[in-house]
Design an enzyme around this catalytic site. Structure first.
Site, PDB file in Angstrom:
ATOM      1  N   TRP A  74      60.556  47.916  98.677  1.00 35.68           N
ATOM      2  CA  TRP A  74      60.029  48.384  97.741  1.00 35.68           C
ATOM      3  C   TRP A  74      59.655  49.755  96.948  1.00 35.68           C
ATOM      4  O   TRP A  74      60.270  50.266  98.410  1.00 35.68           O
ATOM      5  CB  TRP A  74      58.449  47.654  97.155  1.00 35.68           C
ATOM      6  CG  TRP A  74      58.150  47.782  96.747  1.00 35.68           C
ATOM      7  CD1 TRP A  74      58.244  47.029  95.078  1.00 35.68           C
ATOM      8  CD2 TRP A  74      55.865  48.453  96.185  1.00 35.68           C
ATOM      9  NE1 TRP A  74      57.222  47.116  94.150  1.00 35.68           N
ATOM     10  CE2 TRP A  74      56.076  47.683  94.950  1.00 35.68           C
ATOM     11  CE3 TRP A  74      55.733  49.072  97.235  1.00 35.68           C
ATOM     12  CZ2 TRP A  74      55.043  48.089  94.441  1.00 35.68           C
ATOM     13  CZ3 TRP A  74      54.340  49.453  96.319  1.00 35.68           C
ATOM     14  CH2 TRP A  74      54.127  49.148  95.028  1.00 35.68           C
TER      15      TRP A  74
ATOM     16  N   ASP B 256      52.392  45.858 104.821  1.00 34.03           N
ATOM     17  CA  ASP B 256      51.864  45.086 103.793  1.00 34.03           C
ATOM     18  C   ASP B 256      52.754  44.166 103.450  1.00 34.03           C
ATOM     19  O   ASP B 256      53.480  43.324 103.575  1.00 34.03           O
ATOM     20  CB  ASP B 256      53.258  45.660 102.636  1.00 34.03           C
ATOM     21  CG  ASP B 256      52.934  45.660 101.004  1.00 34.03           C
ATOM     22  OD1 ASP B 256      51.799  45.168 101.083  1.00 34.03           O
ATOM     23  OD2 ASP B 256      53.925  46.835 100.922  1.00 34.03           O
TER      24      ASP B 256
ATOM     25  N   LYS C 239      49.410  38.022  93.288  1.00 28.26           N
ATOM     26  CA  LYS C 239      50.393  37.551  93.561  1.00 28.26           C
ATOM     27  C   LYS C 239      49.685  36.410  93.865  1.00 28.26           C
ATOM     28  O   LYS C 239      49.800  35.687  92.847  1.00 28.26           O
ATOM     29  CB  LYS C 239      51.816  37.929  94.573  1.00 28.26           C
ATOM     30  CG  LYS C 239      51.977  38.799  93.980  1.00 28.26           C
ATOM     31  CD  LYS C 239      52.214  40.247  94.660  1.00 28.26           C
ATOM     32  CE  LYS C 239      52.772  41.913  94.244  1.00 28.26           C
ATOM     33  NZ  LYS C 239      51.819  43.187  94.019  1.00 28.26           N
TER      34      LYS C 239
END
Length: 406
Positions: A144, A225, A260
């Site tokens: 990312w 993460d 999300k």
């Protein structure tokens, strides 16, 4: 009217606070969003922005969230500040979903609410920067795009290691292990807990076992993460790696996002957990987390976390949330399977997980697809699979077929 020459003179003036500042490049994804919005073609496809979309191309408020918000509107008695730790009940209820009921009660584990997964990453980075030895943070490539800047802005050194080979569409595990073998004791290794962004590729169980062995033997600190739990293989399956890591290593950090899997993108809901080496150090870890949080954002926003708490405190709402999350996961997996069937060179997508995949496309091909077909994706070839629908897959595959590099 200020002229360019006046601007230059002002910028160079002695004592100017901002005179040394330089223009910064626009964020590539935000620029892509703007280009997509300006495109008037009705058949355009947005595969850039990383949000879940349903069959209608919408990112709706989840049904369980909407019900929880109605309940909050009717019963919430105050909008007074939370403390720096945020909604402690939210963190308490979320922990068993992430770690399992037994590990969630570990006295070596402490957690706080954060503004989204990004806030959790930054808080964790600041904690690492306060730790002993100023460790280097190792990050796989690609990753990312915001990962490295978050750690660098906390004053930490960042080194990359190989992870994904776009030419083969597979993880280069041997190169990854060889690079991490150079890390020094106490260094931090950033890991995607599931649903790798941007590639969708995941280590096998055997590879995870080897990686955990290396982390343990070299005394490296995993920083996980975990941003997409439930959107890959399922809630428990997506957390299995994180749970195994915390069982094996004495210290670990886990940044978590509810943006999300609860659809709370704009409400910025997350948490950070830290596992200390023993329960005698947990209090000091927590004290430092709270001091850092106080300086970063003072108090985290309440609304989204309160909605999650309402869901997790109510068995009916929790079951409804899990059902809807499974619908989302199944839709993504189905789109992956359709892409793999439609184009043999995309066969690897069926074995990957989560919303993202990285296609073997050159930057020139990405630009041509944008210009000629109204297909918008990151310049790297990373796509958000949830931006597709069954009826758009055939046209999408036909458009990219001539450009695929393998």
């Amino acid at each position: 009217m200020i002229t360019t020459e006046q601007t230059r003179t002002s910028a160079a003036a002695p004592g100017s606070l901002f005179g040394a500042l330089e223009r910064q490049p626009a964020d590539a994804l935000l620029r892509l969003i703007g280009l997509y919005r300006q495109d008037q073609r009705p058949h355009k496809i947005d595969l850039g922005v990383g949000v879940y979309r349903n069959d209608a191309g919408e990112t709706p408020v989840m049904r369980a969230i909407k019900a929880a918000e109605h309940r909050l509107a009717d019963t919430q008695a105050t909008k007074a500040y939370l403390g720096p730790e945020g909604d402690e009940r939210f963190v308490e209820l979320l922990a068993p979903i992430v770690f399992g009921s037994v590990k969630a009660a570990d006295p070596c584990l402490t957690g706080v609410q954060t503004p989204g997964g990004t806030g959790a990453l930054r808080l964790g980075a600041e904690l690492v920067a306060r730790g002993a030895g100023r460790p280097t943070v190792w990050i796989g490539t690609p990753t990312w795009p915001n990962h490295a800047p978050i750690f660098r802005e906390a004053g930490l050194a960042v080194r990359s290691h190989p992870f994904f080979d776009p030419a083969t569409g597979t993880i280069d595990f041997a190169a990854m292990i060889a690079a991490l073998d150079q890390a020094k004791v106490g260094d931090v290794v950033l890991l995607h807990g599931c649903c790798h962004n941007p590639t969708g590729a995941e280590l096998t169980q055997a590879q995870w076992t080897d990686l955990i062995t290396l982390l343990t033997e070299r005394r490296l600190i995993p920083f996980v993460d975990l941003a997409y739990q439930g959107l890959g293989r399922g809630l428990d399956a997506d957390a299995a790696t994180t749970r195994a890591l915390l069982e094996a290593v004495p210290e670990a950090i886990v940044a978590y996002s509810c943006d999300k899997n609860f659809g709370l993108y704009r409400d910025r809901v997350g948490a950070l957990w830290v596992k200390a080496a023993d329960d005698g150090r947990t209090a000091a870890v927590r004290d430092n987390l709270l001091v850092l949080a106080r300086s970063l954002w003072s108090m985290p926003p309440d609304h989204g976390a309160a909605a999650v708490r309402e869901i997790l405190e109510d068995g009916v709402l929790e079951a409804a949330w899990k059902d809807e999350l499974e619908e989302m996961r199944t839709r993504i997996a189905g789109l992956r399977a359709e892409l793999a069937r439609a184009e043999p060179r995309l066969a690897a997508l069926a074995d990957q997980g989560g919303m993202f995949a990285m296609l073997p496309l050159s930057r020139e091909a990405v630009l041509a697809l944008r210009t000629d077909h109204g297909i918008y994706m990151a310049d790297s070839g990373r796509i958000n699979i949830a931006g597709l629908r069954s009826e758009t897959i055939a046209g999408f595959v036909a458009a990219i077929a001539a450009h695929l590099q393998r």
